[in-house]
Scaffold this motif. Structure first.
Motif: not given
Length: 430
Positions: A41-50, A171-190
């Motif tokens: 859900w934290i990743v979703l918040l970051g991903f949804a932002l971008t 278990l989670p394998t990423i240390k900064s889920p919110f930031v990772d979500g933001i940066l992965e959202g970049y890759q959508t090019f949206d």
């Protein structure tokens, strides 16, 4: 609201969703859910932002401006805006557009037919060319027919994943889920897709039955809300599904492997067929939007020349055929430096154009955009040169180690210049 306007809003909203929802939107969320674990859900918040909030803001900006992409940057300067437009459209037709063909080949064609990716991309962009040439029907066809099929298949996969998920999760394998979500959202090019397909929507509405500024603003804004809700719902479902099935995916699976595995586990033997249809439709609609937006822009600067529109469409198709014949992972890697350079500037232009005009003087636009460009240089260089040469400067800039070094300086400059302009001297005409 009369029935015509209501129908127009829903068709446009569905079309917008489909124009946004392409290759990256399909293959990125599930793998994020796998890596995020209980922090999905934290990743979703970051991903949804971008990947949701900023792109839908771009649609609101288009509703306010009702011009072209050039209008987004013209307060900085006409020269800057021209360069920004050319870069945006060049990147759009060189990376996210062709990537849709590559994803279609790897997920929808290769599992069934032993053909080369070059043949797939050739047929694929041949169809894109035909669709774009008939651009007056784009919103109607996509909104009425293609989007409902895409949404139904996605919802079936998500619902079945939720009700039939295994008990074990990784278990989670990423240390900064919110930031990772933001940066992965970049890759959508949206965010880039938003400024491109928003312009397509303006042209399409101008060709239709809506004539007044307020009518078009109403349709565009409400369509954006519909598309945004749809994107958030699907992203959340796919990220959550990735988490639920995290223990079942092959070790070192690619993004495509993860989505394929999820569809097979939820839909059984028909999973690959359903996924193939989903991928082909989702990718195709996005490619049509990208090429149409680029051709519309060139047509506009060539004095509304239909010949320029057709030639540009042909050039975009040729680029799509060539780049689309490469593997998806290669195209994603290729995209990162371009995203780190253009995405921050695109985001601040979107936000500044949505804000009330009193907070967006020419001076504010120039100061914030320049600051964003300056502080995003280390992020851009980090994917070109060895990170060790950037350690010192990245340690000085807040959030730079998270590739978000531009955020706080740009926000600070926005606040300071607005305070200075409003309380010291009127600089809005500079």
């Amino acid at each position: 609201m009369n029935s015509f306007k209501s129908k127009e809003i829903w068709i446009s909203g569905f079309a917008l969703f489909s124009l946004f929802f392409g290759a990256g939107n399909l293959i990125l969320p599930t793998s994020l859910g796998l890596k995020a674990g209980f922090n999905w859900w934290i990743v979703l918040l970051g991903f949804a932002l971008t990947a949701v909030f900023i792109p839908i803001l771009s649609i609101f900006a288009h509703a306010k401006l009702q011009g072209t992409l050039f209008d987004f940057g013209k307060k900085v300067s006409p020269v800057f805006s021209t360069i920004f437009c050319l870069l945006t459209y060049t990147i759009a037709i060189a990376i996210p557009g062709p990537r849709t063909a590559a994803v279609t080949h790897e997920m929808a064609i290769q599992p069934f037919f032993d053909v080369s990716p070059l043949l797939t991309s050739s047929i694929y962009f041949g169809l894109v060319f035909v669709f774009v040439i008939n651009r007056s029907k784009i919103i109607d066809v996509i909104g009425k027919f293609l989007t409902p099929i895409i949404v139904i298949i996605l919802l079936i996969i998500i619902v079945l994943a939720i009700i039939s998920s295994p008990e074990n999760n990784l278990l989670p394998t990423i240390k900064s889920p919110f930031v990772d979500g933001i940066l992965e959202g970049y890759q959508t090019f949206d965010a880039i897709a938003g400024v491109v397909v928003g312009a397509v929507m303006i042209v399409s509405l101008n060709l239709g039955n809506l004539h007044t500024f307020d009518e078009k603003k109403n349709v565009i804004s409400k369509s954006g809300l519909i598309a945004g809700f749809g994107l958030l719902l699907i992203y959340g479902g796919l990220i959550f599904s990735g988490f639920l099935f995290s223990a079942t995916f092959p070790e070192n699976a690619t993004r495509i492997d993860i989505l394929t595995s999820l569809s097979l586990q939820t839909l059984g033997d028909f999973g690959r067929i359903f996924l193939s249809v989903l991928v082909a439709l989702a990718c195709f609609t996005t490619a049509v939007g990208v090429v149409t937006g680029t051709a519309d822009y060139i047509k506009g600067i060539c004095k509304n020349s239909q010949k320029a529109f057709v030639i540009t469409t042909g050039i975009c198709a040729i680029i799509g055929i060539l780049v689309g014949s490469f593997q998806v992972d290669f195209i994603i890697i290729l995209a990162v430096p371009a995203l780190m350079f253009l995405y921050p500037i695109t985001i601040v232009l979107i936000v500044l154009n949505v804000l009330p005009n009193k907070y967006g003087s020419k001076l504010v636009f120039r100061a914030v955009v320049f600051t964003t460009f300056l502080f995003s240089i280390p992020d851009f260089l980090g994917f070109i040169i060895d990170e060790k040469y950037l350690v010192t400067i990245k340690n000085i800039i807040p959030l730079a180690n998270n590739n978000l070094g531009w955020v706080l300086p740009s926000l600070l400059v926005f606040v300071v210049v607005n305070f200075w302009g409003n309380n010291k001297i009127d600089l809005t005409e500079i």
